[in-house]
Design a protein around this motif. Structure first.
Motif, PDB file in Angstrom:
ATOM      1  N   MET A  14       0.893  -1.320  -0.015  1.00 31.75           N
ATOM      2  CA  MET A  14      -0.106   0.028  -0.156  1.00 31.75           C
ATOM      3  C   MET A  14       0.890   1.114  -0.100  1.00 31.75           C
ATOM      4  O   MET A  14       0.627   2.222  -0.795  1.00 31.75           O
ATOM      5  N   GLU A  20       1.143   4.111  -2.947  1.00 28.79           N
ATOM      6  CA  GLU A  20       0.633   5.472  -2.969  1.00 28.79           C
ATOM      7  C   GLU A  20       1.895   6.255  -2.878  1.00 28.79           C
ATOM      8  O   GLU A  20       1.633   7.560  -3.616  1.00 28.79           O
ATOM      9  N   PRO A  67      -6.238   2.193   3.997  1.00 26.21           N
ATOM     10  CA  PRO A  67      -4.792   2.151   3.754  1.00 26.21           C
ATOM     11  C   PRO A  67      -3.825   2.044   4.917  1.00 26.21           C
ATOM     12  O   PRO A  67      -2.986   1.003   4.935  1.00 26.21           O
ATOM     13  N   ARG A  82      -5.571   8.629  -1.585  1.00 21.88           N
ATOM     14  CA  ARG A  82      -6.109   7.983  -0.434  1.00 21.88           C
ATOM     15  C   ARG A  82      -7.520   8.486  -0.409  1.00 21.88           C
ATOM     16  O   ARG A  82      -8.270   7.531   0.110  1.00 21.88           O
TER      17      ARG A  82
END
Lengths: 131, 86
Positions: free
Chosen positions: A40, A44, A97, B75
């Motif tokens: 993760m 990102e 996340p 996110r």
């Protein structure tokens, strides 16, 4: 125990924040194992690097690829579900996340290095906060 | 009895030296080999950390802001689409 670093730490490293880097150096001396990140965090951070805003994108990508990327397994899924269930009952809401990172830290017995104090609420993992 | 493993291409002199080291240290050759592997493993981990933590060209303030902005956007997308059951 090995160490797993989250995105807040990776950004500090890329910014060459000496206080963070020196703390991580000390911690890594006392803990065996590779520098790990969750898939993760990889994803990102990679997304953050993509695009034309970086002067030397290749350099930052190269460093990202130096980390041992921890992949997801069935146990990651199980831990993620259990953590979400437990902490929602307690009224603590984490972003998915973050729960994935915590689930992988638990699964692989890794110490989480982060700047985010909310992770301290997760009893199942050992967390070190970088101030 | 433990499994016998083979290493091809070992030089005679190196083999004799390896044997002598084990004898001198009063250890089995398998143990010396394990130590050697452990040494290289630890050395590689140390080198890996050094490489990660040595930043020659850090992000500029602008670049860091952009990276952080993009990560926040990434996110945000974890607000999953609601599943339509019927």
């Amino acid at each position: 125990m090995g160490l797993i670093l989250d995105t807040s730490i990776l950004i500090d490293i890329e910014k060459n924040i000496l206080n963070t880097i020196s703390q991580i150096k000390d911690i890594s001396k006392n803990n065996s194992g590779n520098a790990s990140i969750s898939f993760m965090t990889y994803s990102e951070s990679y997304f953050g690097i993509l695009g034309k805003h970086l002067h030397n994108q290749e350099l930052h990508l190269r460093r990202l690829n130096l980390f041992n990327c921890v992949n997801a397994t069935k146990d990651t899924g199980k831990n993620l579900a259990e953590l979400k269930y437990k902490y929602e009952l307690k009224g603590i809401h984490f972003q998915i996340p973050d729960l994935i990172i915590a689930a992988q830290a638990k699964e692989n017995n890794l110490i989480l290095i982060t700047k985010d104090k909310l992770f301290c609420e997760i009893e199942e993992i050992k967390t070190i906060i970088i101030e | 009895m433990s499994e016998v493993k083979t290493i091809k291409g070992v030089d005679e002199e190196i083999w004799a030296d390896f044997k002598a080291i084990a004898e001198k240290e009063d250890r089995k050759m398998a143990e010396v080999l394990a130590d050697l592997v452990k040494y290289y493993k630890e050395r590689n981990i140390k080198k890996n950390w050094e490489e990660i933590l040595t930043v020659k060209e850090p992000l500029t303030e602008y670049e860091a802001k952009m990276v952080e902005k993009r990560i926040k956007e990434f996110r945000k997308d974890f607000k999953f689409r609601e599943t339509k059951w019927d």
